[in-house]
Design a protein around this motif. Structure first.
Motif, PDB file in Angstrom:
ATOM      1  N   UNK A  19      12.690 -50.366  22.060  1.00 51.01           N
ATOM      2  CA  UNK A  19      13.075 -50.827  20.730  1.00 51.01           C
ATOM      3  C   UNK A  19      13.797 -49.796  19.888  1.00 51.01           C
ATOM      4  N   UNK A  20      13.935 -48.539  20.389  1.00 48.87           N
ATOM      5  CA  UNK A  20      14.582 -47.507  19.586  1.00 48.87           C
ATOM      6  C   UNK A  20      15.648 -46.816  20.436  1.00 48.87           C
ATOM      7  N   UNK A  21      16.796 -47.431  20.622  1.00 52.68           N
ATOM      8  CA  UNK A  21      17.856 -46.765  21.362  1.00 52.68           C
ATOM      9  C   UNK A  21      18.443 -45.618  20.540  1.00 52.68           C
ATOM     10  N   UNK A  22      18.892 -44.560  21.240  1.00 49.81           N
ATOM     11  CA  UNK A  22      19.492 -43.401  20.565  1.00 49.81           C
ATOM     12  C   UNK A  22      20.880 -43.167  21.114  1.00 49.81           C
ATOM     13  N   UNK A  23      21.783 -42.713  20.269  1.00 50.64           N
ATOM     14  CA  UNK A  23      23.162 -42.465  20.654  1.00 50.64           C
ATOM     15  C   UNK A  23      23.506 -41.034  20.248  1.00 50.64           C
ATOM     16  N   UNK A  24      23.207 -40.060  21.127  1.00 51.69           N
ATOM     17  CA  UNK A  24      23.428 -38.661  20.764  1.00 51.69           C
ATOM     18  C   UNK A  24      23.384 -37.803  22.013  1.00 51.69           C
ATOM     19  N   UNK A 483      26.901 -27.733  22.675  1.00 53.99           N
ATOM     20  CA  UNK A 483      26.637 -29.174  22.694  1.00 53.99           C
ATOM     21  C   UNK A 483      27.867 -29.883  23.265  1.00 53.99           C
ATOM     22  N   UNK A 484      27.615 -30.697  24.272  1.00 55.41           N
ATOM     23  CA  UNK A 484      28.704 -31.499  24.820  1.00 55.41           C
ATOM     24  C   UNK A 484      29.205 -32.488  23.783  1.00 55.41           C
ATOM     25  N   UNK A 485      30.487 -32.776  23.845  1.00 56.59           N
ATOM     26  CA  UNK A 485      31.032 -33.845  23.005  1.00 56.59           C
ATOM     27  C   UNK A 485      30.385 -35.156  23.431  1.00 56.59           C
ATOM     28  N   UNK A 486      29.909 -35.915  22.432  1.00 61.30           N
ATOM     29  CA  UNK A 486      29.249 -37.186  22.738  1.00 61.30           C
ATOM     30  C   UNK A 486      30.313 -38.231  23.076  1.00 61.30           C
ATOM     31  N   UNK A 487      30.482 -38.470  24.355  1.00 62.97           N
ATOM     32  CA  UNK A 487      31.515 -39.375  24.848  1.00 62.97           C
ATOM     33  C   UNK A 487      30.885 -40.725  25.162  1.00 62.97           C
ATOM     34  N   UNK A 488      31.584 -41.806  24.808  1.00 67.23           N
ATOM     35  CA  UNK A 488      31.063 -43.152  25.073  1.00 67.23           C
ATOM     36  C   UNK A 488      30.944 -43.382  26.570  1.00 67.23           C
ATOM     37  N   UNK A 489      29.898 -44.086  27.006  1.00 69.05           N
ATOM     38  CA  UNK A 489      29.785 -44.454  28.415  1.00 69.05           C
ATOM     39  C   UNK A 489      30.957 -45.353  28.832  1.00 69.05           C
ATOM     40  N   UNK A 562      28.770 -47.920  36.126  1.00 71.18           N
ATOM     41  CA  UNK A 562      28.927 -47.331  34.803  1.00 71.18           C
ATOM     42  C   UNK A 562      28.514 -45.865  34.870  1.00 71.18           C
ATOM     43  N   UNK A 563      29.076 -45.059  33.985  1.00 74.31           N
ATOM     44  CA  UNK A 563      28.743 -43.634  33.970  1.00 74.31           C
ATOM     45  C   UNK A 563      28.818 -43.104  32.552  1.00 74.31           C
ATOM     46  N   UNK A 564      28.166 -41.959  32.361  1.00 70.38           N
ATOM     47  CA  UNK A 564      28.195 -41.287  31.062  1.00 70.38           C
ATOM     48  C   UNK A 564      28.468 -39.805  31.297  1.00 70.38           C
ATOM     49  N   UNK A 565      29.534 -39.312  30.732  1.00 74.67           N
ATOM     50  CA  UNK A 565      29.958 -37.930  30.967  1.00 74.67           C
ATOM     51  C   UNK A 565      28.937 -36.938  30.463  1.00 74.67           C
ATOM     52  N   UNK A 566      28.146 -37.300  29.486  1.00 76.08           N
ATOM     53  CA  UNK A 566      27.123 -36.402  28.957  1.00 76.08           C
ATOM     54  C   UNK A 566      25.851 -36.384  29.787  1.00 76.08           C
ATOM     55  N   UNK A 567      25.795 -37.246  30.799  1.00 76.73           N
ATOM     56  CA  UNK A 567      24.596 -37.301  31.619  1.00 76.73           C
ATOM     57  C   UNK A 567      23.453 -38.050  30.964  1.00 76.73           C
ATOM     58  N   UNK A 568      23.734 -38.818  29.898  1.00 75.32           N
ATOM     59  CA  UNK A 568      22.676 -39.569  29.230  1.00 75.32           C
ATOM     60  C   UNK A 568      22.182 -40.702  30.121  1.00 75.32           C
ATOM     61  N   UNK A 569      20.923 -41.070  29.952  1.00 71.52           N
ATOM     62  CA  UNK A 569      20.400 -42.263  30.614  1.00 71.52           C
ATOM     63  C   UNK A 569      21.046 -43.504  29.995  1.00 71.52           C
ATOM     64  N   UNK A 570      21.283 -44.502  30.813  1.00 78.31           N
ATOM     65  CA  UNK A 570      21.969 -45.713  30.359  1.00 78.31           C
ATOM     66  C   UNK A 570      21.034 -46.908  30.400  1.00 78.31           C
TER      67      UNK A 570
END
Length: 607
Positions: A19-24, A483-489, A562-570
């Motif tokens: 219920x609490x998605x994060x975008x960072x 800090x990596x640039x926060x890039x959109x998945x 799908x992929x995320x350059x920052x290595x974030x979980x999707x």
């Protein structure tokens, strides 16, 4: 029902709670706080301790370049003259040099032989030099007059020392005999080690000889009457150096494995002033005992690295230093009585600080530090091999020194934060440079100083820092924030699966079975992007990330890359709408897999 596509919305987050998605993206810290980490960079004019503390190094000054392949012996007389001896393969003249207290250098004598291996000076400041191979002991006066003082009829003379009565002891190979030579030049066998080489020699305050041997790695004490006693049998085969401290403790260096072992990776070929053929050098290297300096353009055959042992006055021996690569050639003591080791094949000087700690004082420009001697003013003199030079080290410290870090690979385009270090204090400045090439050769930004602790180098993927120390500054830890640039998945591909099949529930194990192609109960999909044939037959190349689908009338599915350059979980949300509709209808939320299926009969017919 006809379905043309399922729309998949991708949400990226570094961490996720229901219920609490994060975008960072998180700020990361690159930390160096021990010797292993700091050794990936390069030090200039700096020392580093075994616990990872970096400080200014003792200053090193080149006294002279001997223009020989190596110098292997150094000694000092009571007037302050420094004598250095050496030679080189491919030559027939061993050379003895002298440096007077004012720094003037001259060649005092040239002797028959390949090189001078050891030098001793008597109470009258007369100089004795021993050559190899087919060694002889020569006496050289201040005018350079040479006479054969003693011929032990031995192939090698490894070490010499005087006792208080003026007798000269000569340690030899390849019979492992020690000779006692009177002031008149009359010699006799004093002690037989029963080893191939009596490799190293010192005398303690009681007049006992301390002897190191090869190949059994023995450290012996021989009384003035010639009675021998093994103090310690080292795990190494060759005791290349022994030295007696002011408190009576004995330090001994052991090189080489007693058992065959693969040779360590060779160092870069040294630059030599002596021109010899590769075949001649190789033959000479094979013939030479392990502890001799390396000839030009050859690499060491000694495997197993080195140890240094300290034998206490009660006879207890323990290892106080060890290195898998460096070989110890010489031992001496500094003004505070701490043992100093000269090594190859990286030209390092080490100081033994305690039974459990040491400091790598500095490196010299040559590959091997082959001889050491101390002066009363605290200066340490070192001779080197490949190439032969004489250095004066200390007692003053370098005015400044620099540490240049390894290159940080942030993994992606990143913004740089602060650099902090421990301990904090004056005399320490940092500079950085950055780039998008994985090596800082060209087309990187220039070195720039920090601005109030913050890195001002441009955002990029790679970063390097340089620390400059002056005065009493020291470093034991460096932290670099970025800090990596926060890039959109990114969704690379979406694929609709065959109708009347569904994926198992997320918690159900994926299974595959073989069934009739006309109506298979399960369907194994190829990796996404490699579609199966129109018949729907199972692909031979299954996908580990996509489980087999099972027969389910009315169901249809979708899968995606799908992929995320920052290595974030999707996590994913899927919605559907008809081609003429404007409102999206939810299919499923918070999908952790890269696939899903649904019952198409729950939706009206159409595209």
């Amino acid at each position: 029902m006809k379905i043309t596509i399922a729309a998949v919305c991708v949400l990226g987050c570094a961490c996720w709670f229901p219920g609490v998605p994060a975008f960072a993206v998180d700020t990361k810290t690159w930390t160096q706080a021990d010797t292993t980490g700091f050794d990936k960079g390069s030090l200039s004019g700096l020392s580093i301790s075994s616990d990872g503390k970096i400080t200014l190094a003792p200053a090193a000054k080149e006294i002279f370049d001997a223009s020989t392949a190596f110098l292997s012996a150094v000694a000092r007389d009571s007037k302050g003259n420094i004598y250095a001896g050496g030679g080189g393969l491919g030559t027939t003249q061993a050379r003895l040099f002298v440096v007077d207290p004012k720094g003037a250098v001259k060649t005092l004598a040239e002797l028959d032989g390949i090189a001078i291996q050891t030098i001793a000076i008597d109470a009258m400041d007369r100089v004795y030099a021993a050559t190899w191979s087919d060694g002889k002991v020569y006496r050289v006066n201040a005018a350079g007059k040479v006479e054969v003082f003693y011929d032990p009829q031995a192939k090698y003379i490894w070490a010499m020392t005087f006792d208080k009565a003026g007798n000269l002891y000569v340690a030899t190979g390849d019979q492992g005999v020690i000779y006692k030579v009177t002031a008149a030049g009359v010699g006799s066998v004093f002690f037989k080690t029963e080893e191939t080489h009596a490799r190293s020699l010192a005398v303690d305050a009681a007049g006992n000889l301390i002897v190191g041997t090869d190949p059994s790695g023995l450290i012996l004490r021989v009384s003035p009457t010639g009675q021998g006693f093994v103090l310690y049998q080292a795990p190494k085969r060759e005791i290349t150096a022994v030295a007696v401290a002011a408190d009576g403790a004995i330090y001994a260096a052991g090189d080489g494995s007693k058992q065959a072992a693969p040779a360590p990776p060779p160092p870069p070929p040294p630059v030599s002033v002596v021109t010899t053929t590769a075949a001649a050098n190789a033959a000479a290297a094979a013939a030479r005992p392990a502890g001799l300096p390396l000839p030009p353009n050859t690499t060491s055959a000694v495997a197993g690295g080195s140890d240094i042992y300290r034998i206490q006055t009660d006879g207890y021996a323990r290892k106080v230093w060890s290195d898998a690569n460096d070989l110890v050639y010489a031992l001496a003591f500094d003004a505070q009585g701490r043992a100093i080791a000269g090594t190859g094949n990286r030209g390092y000087l080490y100081r033994i600080d305690s039974d459990h700690s040491f400091t790598r004082l500095r490196s010299l420009t040559s590959m091997q530090v082959t001889g050491l001697c101390s002066a009363p003013d605290g200066t340490l003199y070192a001779v080197t091999g490949n190439i032969g030079e004489l250095f004066a080290i200390g007692p003053r410290m370098e005015a400044s020194g620099t540490y240049e870090s390894e290159v940080l690979d942030a993994g992606a385009f990143s913004y740089w934060g602060r650099i902090t270090s421990q301990p904090e204090g004056n005399g320490l400045t940092f500079e950085t440079r950055s780039g998008n090439l994985d090596r800082p050769q060209q087309n990187w930004s220039p070195w720039e100083k920090l601005n109030a602790g913050r890195i001002v180098s441009p955002a990029a993927r790679f970063l390097e820092y340089k620390a400059t120390l002056t005065g009493a500054a020291e470093i034991s830890e460096v932290n670099t924030a970025y800090q990596m640039k926060n890039v959109a998945p990114v969704i690379q591909e979406v694929e609709i699966t065959r109708e009347n099949y569904k994926f198992p529930a997320a918690s159900a194990p994926a299974t595959a079975s073989s069934n009739s192609p006309s109506n298979p109960a399960s369907l194994s999909l190829p990796p996404i992007g490699r579609r199966s044939s129109a018949s729907g037959a199972a692909s031979a190349a299954g996908s580990a990330s996509t489980p087999a689908m099972t027969w389910a009338k009315g169901f249809i599915g979708a899968r995606w890359l799908a992929s995320d350059e920052n290595g974030d979980s999707l996590i994913y949300t899927a919605e559907i709408r008809g081609v003429n509709e404007t409102a999206w209808k939810p299919l499923r939320d918070k999908i952790l897999e890269n696939y899903m299926s649904w019952d198409s009969t729950a939706f009206p017919d159409g595209k």
